[in-house]
Design a protein around this motif. Sequence first.
Motif, PDB file in Angstrom:
ATOM      1  N   ASP B  78       1.171  -2.205  -7.440  1.00 37.42           N
ATOM      2  CA  ASP B  78       2.280  -3.090  -7.817  1.00 37.42           C
ATOM      3  C   ASP B  78       3.544  -2.652  -7.080  1.00 37.42           C
ATOM      4  O   ASP B  78       3.730  -1.465  -6.816  1.00 37.42           O
ATOM      5  N   VAL B  79       4.373  -3.620  -6.761  1.00 38.08           N
ATOM      6  CA  VAL B  79       5.611  -3.311  -6.039  1.00 38.08           C
ATOM      7  C   VAL B  79       6.743  -3.087  -7.045  1.00 38.08           C
ATOM      8  O   VAL B  79       6.942  -3.906  -7.951  1.00 38.08           O
ATOM      9  N   LEU B  80       7.442  -1.976  -6.890  1.00 39.14           N
ATOM     10  CA  LEU B  80       8.615  -1.730  -7.735  1.00 39.14           C
ATOM     11  C   LEU B  80       9.826  -2.341  -7.028  1.00 39.14           C
ATOM     12  O   LEU B  80      10.268  -1.847  -5.994  1.00 39.14           O
ATOM     13  N   ASP B  81      10.327  -3.422  -7.592  1.00 37.04           N
ATOM     14  CA  ASP B  81      11.399  -4.183  -6.939  1.00 37.04           C
ATOM     15  C   ASP B  81      12.638  -3.330  -6.646  1.00 37.04           C
ATOM     16  O   ASP B  81      13.284  -3.485  -5.618  1.00 37.04           O
ATOM     17  N   ASP B  82      12.975  -2.420  -7.577  1.00 31.70           N
ATOM     18  CA  ASP B  82      14.221  -1.673  -7.378  1.00 31.70           C
ATOM     19  C   ASP B  82      14.079  -0.602  -6.297  1.00 31.70           C
ATOM     20  O   ASP B  82      15.069  -0.056  -5.824  1.00 31.70           O
ATOM     21  N   LYS B  83      12.854  -0.292  -5.908  1.00 31.25           N
ATOM     22  CA  LYS B  83      12.681   0.691  -4.841  1.00 31.25           C
ATOM     23  C   LYS B  83      12.422   0.040  -3.486  1.00 31.25           C
ATOM     24  O   LYS B  83      12.726   0.619  -2.442  1.00 31.25           O
ATOM     25  N   CYS B  84      11.799  -1.154  -3.504  1.00 29.52           N
ATOM     26  CA  CYS B  84      11.418  -1.825  -2.248  1.00 29.52           C
ATOM     27  C   CYS B  84      12.665  -2.135  -1.420  1.00 29.52           C
ATOM     28  O   CYS B  84      13.642  -2.684  -1.930  1.00 29.52           O
ATOM     29  N   VAL B  85      12.616  -1.768  -0.125  1.00 23.58           N
ATOM     30  CA  VAL B  85      13.759  -2.044   0.753  1.00 23.58           C
ATOM     31  C   VAL B  85      13.470  -3.230   1.690  1.00 23.58           C
ATOM     32  O   VAL B  85      14.262  -3.547   2.558  1.00 23.58           O
ATOM     33  N   GLY B  86      12.297  -3.822   1.528  1.00 20.37           N
ATOM     34  CA  GLY B  86      11.986  -5.014   2.322  1.00 20.37           C
ATOM     35  C   GLY B  86      11.685  -4.745   3.772  1.00 20.37           C
ATOM     36  O   GLY B  86      11.967  -5.577   4.638  1.00 20.37           O
ATOM     37  N   CYS B  87      11.102  -3.580   4.094  1.00 19.13           N
ATOM     38  CA  CYS B  87      10.847  -3.236   5.495  1.00 19.13           C
ATOM     39  C   CYS B  87       9.599  -3.917   6.036  1.00 19.13           C
ATOM     40  O   CYS B  87       9.359  -3.910   7.237  1.00 19.13           O
ATOM     41  N   LYS B  88       8.742  -4.461   5.181  1.00 16.90           N
ATOM     42  CA  LYS B  88       7.531  -5.196   5.541  1.00 16.90           C
ATOM     43  C   LYS B  88       6.412  -4.334   6.125  1.00 16.90           C
ATOM     44  O   LYS B  88       5.431  -4.878   6.621  1.00 16.90           O
ATOM     45  N   LEU B  89       6.580  -3.011   6.105  1.00 16.49           N
ATOM     46  CA  LEU B  89       5.512  -2.171   6.659  1.00 16.49           C
ATOM     47  C   LEU B  89       4.193  -2.406   5.924  1.00 16.49           C
ATOM     48  O   LEU B  89       3.119  -2.421   6.521  1.00 16.49           O
ATOM     49  N   CYS B  90       4.290  -2.624   4.624  1.00 14.69           N
ATOM     50  CA  CYS B  90       3.072  -2.840   3.847  1.00 14.69           C
ATOM     51  C   CYS B  90       2.333  -4.094   4.285  1.00 14.69           C
ATOM     52  O   CYS B  90       1.100  -4.133   4.291  1.00 14.69           O
ATOM     53  N   THR B  91       3.097  -5.135   4.676  1.00 12.32           N
ATOM     54  CA  THR B  91       2.435  -6.380   5.091  1.00 12.32           C
ATOM     55  C   THR B  91       1.680  -6.174   6.402  1.00 12.32           C
ATOM     56  O   THR B  91       0.699  -6.848   6.665  1.00 12.32           O
TER      57      THR B  91
END
Lengths: 649, 156
Positions: B78-91
């Motif tokens: 699950d993605v923790l919204d408050d930690k995610c910086v939106g770098c897209k590496l996971c995608t």
Amino acid sequence: MTPATLTAPKQLKTTSTATTRPGGYAGNLLRVDLTRRTCRAEPWGPEMMRELLGGVGLGAMILYRETAAKGGKGNVSWDHPDNRLVLATGPLAGLPVWGTGGLTVCTIGAGTNGPTSTQANGFFGTNLKYCGYDAIMVQGQSKDWVYLYINDDVVELRDARSLVGLDTWETQGALYKETGLAGHQLSVYSIGPAGENLVRFAAIQGDYGHVASKNGCGAVMGKKRLKAVAIVKGTKSLRAADPRGVVQAAEEIAHDLRTDASARSLYEYGTLPGVVNLSKMGALPIKNYTTNLTSNVAGADMSVWEAPKLRENFDHRGHQCNACGMHHCHMSVIRHGDQKGKIVDEPEYEGWSGCGWAIGAADRDGVAWLNTQCDRACVDVNEWGWLCGWVMECQEKGYITKEQLGFELKWGDVKGSNRLLQMVSRREGFGNILAEGVKRAAEKLGGPAKECAIYIEKGATPRGHDHRSRWEEMLDTCTSSTATMETGNPVHPTEIGQPARINPFDGEQVAKYVAGLRGRRSFEDSLGICIFTSRTRLEYICRALSAATGWAFTVDDALRFGKRTAAINRATALRCGHTGAMEYPSTRYGSTPVDGPAKGQAIRAQWEKMLDTWYAEVGFDRKTGKPLPKTLKELGLEWLARDLWGKKA
Amino acid sequence: MSVLRLHPQKCTGCLRCELACSYMQTGEFQPAKSVIRVSPFEGHTSYAPYTCTQCAEGWCMTACPVGAITINAVGAKDVLDDKCVGCKLCTIACPYGTMFYDPGTRKAFKCNLCGGAPACAEACPTAAITYEDVATADWLGDFAVERTARVLAEAR
């Protein structure tokens, strides 16, 4: 999707327009002017949405307001640039109620040269709504062939010259290639050769097997030189006023469809059971209404026409419309015969009758193939059955010669029927006369040939049954303003105060029944929902609509809305020159069955009385055909009463 | 742990799962925000749903530079919204294409099994998606091979 699991969405977002726009609506109408080559979004407001809903409700009003001629005394004809082609969804399209990809086409059609309301499904409505539009209003006429491309806010008229001549399936394939999309990512509704060549009963076909078929709406599209409408599955969101309520109503509807005795076979097998069931009532049309005995069709074995066997004859896969759980629409691969391996759309009952029984064909593989050929060419499969069956009978009796037609066409000849189909859709040879539709072709030939033709004097043809043992629908079709049934079959009639059953051959009872059921059909056709998934209690549909929009919409509101829509369509039809004298079946259509379960039941003997009763019950003037001022005022249509009756109202 | 088991031969392409999923994810009906996607095969005659298999490798977790992807109570990544910086590496890291990025929120998002009651499985009218306690697997491979054979043959 039980409500319990939907109580706690991860994050709730509301858009800035949420407070003003009712839920379920995208909020814009897309106006496309082909002459000027412009496309623009026209926002529409909550009052208009509440009054017109969508679908035929919206379409009827647009036709009435925008197709008048001669200062309101006349109407533009179907082939005039000012004719409108309205492709409308409704407030339930794109929501998780079963079968909500709905499209309603409203236009001045080529068949009757009057108003049209014809439906199809698939994903048109869904994709359009997610792009941000509730309906498309097409006007004008293009110089060159174009197609309309919609991808969210990108709306373009694109060059379609390379698509001309392609059939509807080929067109969809070509647009998949051009856009790099496939499946439901791109919904395509298009016309084939029949539409391009202005065949009077050309249809608009989409998403492989879904057809808005009535009143030559495909010819209107052809006249406008609009080859296709291609809609990318948009990225915008749809809000519901009470999303949990929508899901609950959807579950209630689904449960009813799965379990109610009147809907269950439809849930399991779609319209396939119609073939055997209607044959037992004498309502399966056989060999152009010359008989009602299946044994008169060469090679007919009714045991293989039972729904499960009919479906299992093919390698079949579910091919459902938006959010639908019915086991209705299927794609089939033909397993036997010379079309082995071909992918076809599983025919509806109407396909089995139009491309099968009506033309004396009982070869299931051949009929399924011919049905898809009709879809590809984009002709109305019903009218195809009446036209082809008529030609077959006329040739058998010598009214149309082999020389005239160019070849010999015998009962049950599926390949010959396809040959004729190609001639008609390209207006080649004798096909040019036949392309004018059953009525005009029959009148052109005249004499005994005309006596064999099945049509309504308005220029339309019936759906795919033998209405000589389904009197409600013959009366409904003949009195309708929209070129096909306007009231439709009874669904839970007791819910709206009608008897559960009537004597089907008592004209008085039939006329009262048809009038009493009025309203429901036009309401359903305004929601963006399928005719089959709405075969449930009207109360449930109203509940879904109320939850979606936030209005308190009751069953009474629904019927009143439907009657109002039908009255507006009637006013447009009168302006188009329709008269009471056209509300008659042709000689053959209104004849008396010579054999079968309804043998000897003579509708013509009761017809005048039926019309009298129907007119009195719906509150229309028998002499002029107009809705009476009192009727219109009761429906809140004072403005229409003034338009129709002047100061007298 | 229970996972979403996909039965592609049962899918009719009605997209009901996408609607249900998007409602759970956003509170609105918006299939573009769904984390389960139905793909067409053979051009248009067959459909199959696809979503995160909750794979043991957890490529998305490994790739995330800020530790924004965690394992939730039901075992889902699950993605923790408050930690995610939106770098897209996971995608990029996900080999299945089931990590998504929302340009509106500038966060990654993915299937979190709806906290143990997946809306897609509930919504599917043909039981093409079931929530079962089985080892996760590549549910679509054989189906995809079979159903695209005809298209590939035609393309040759």
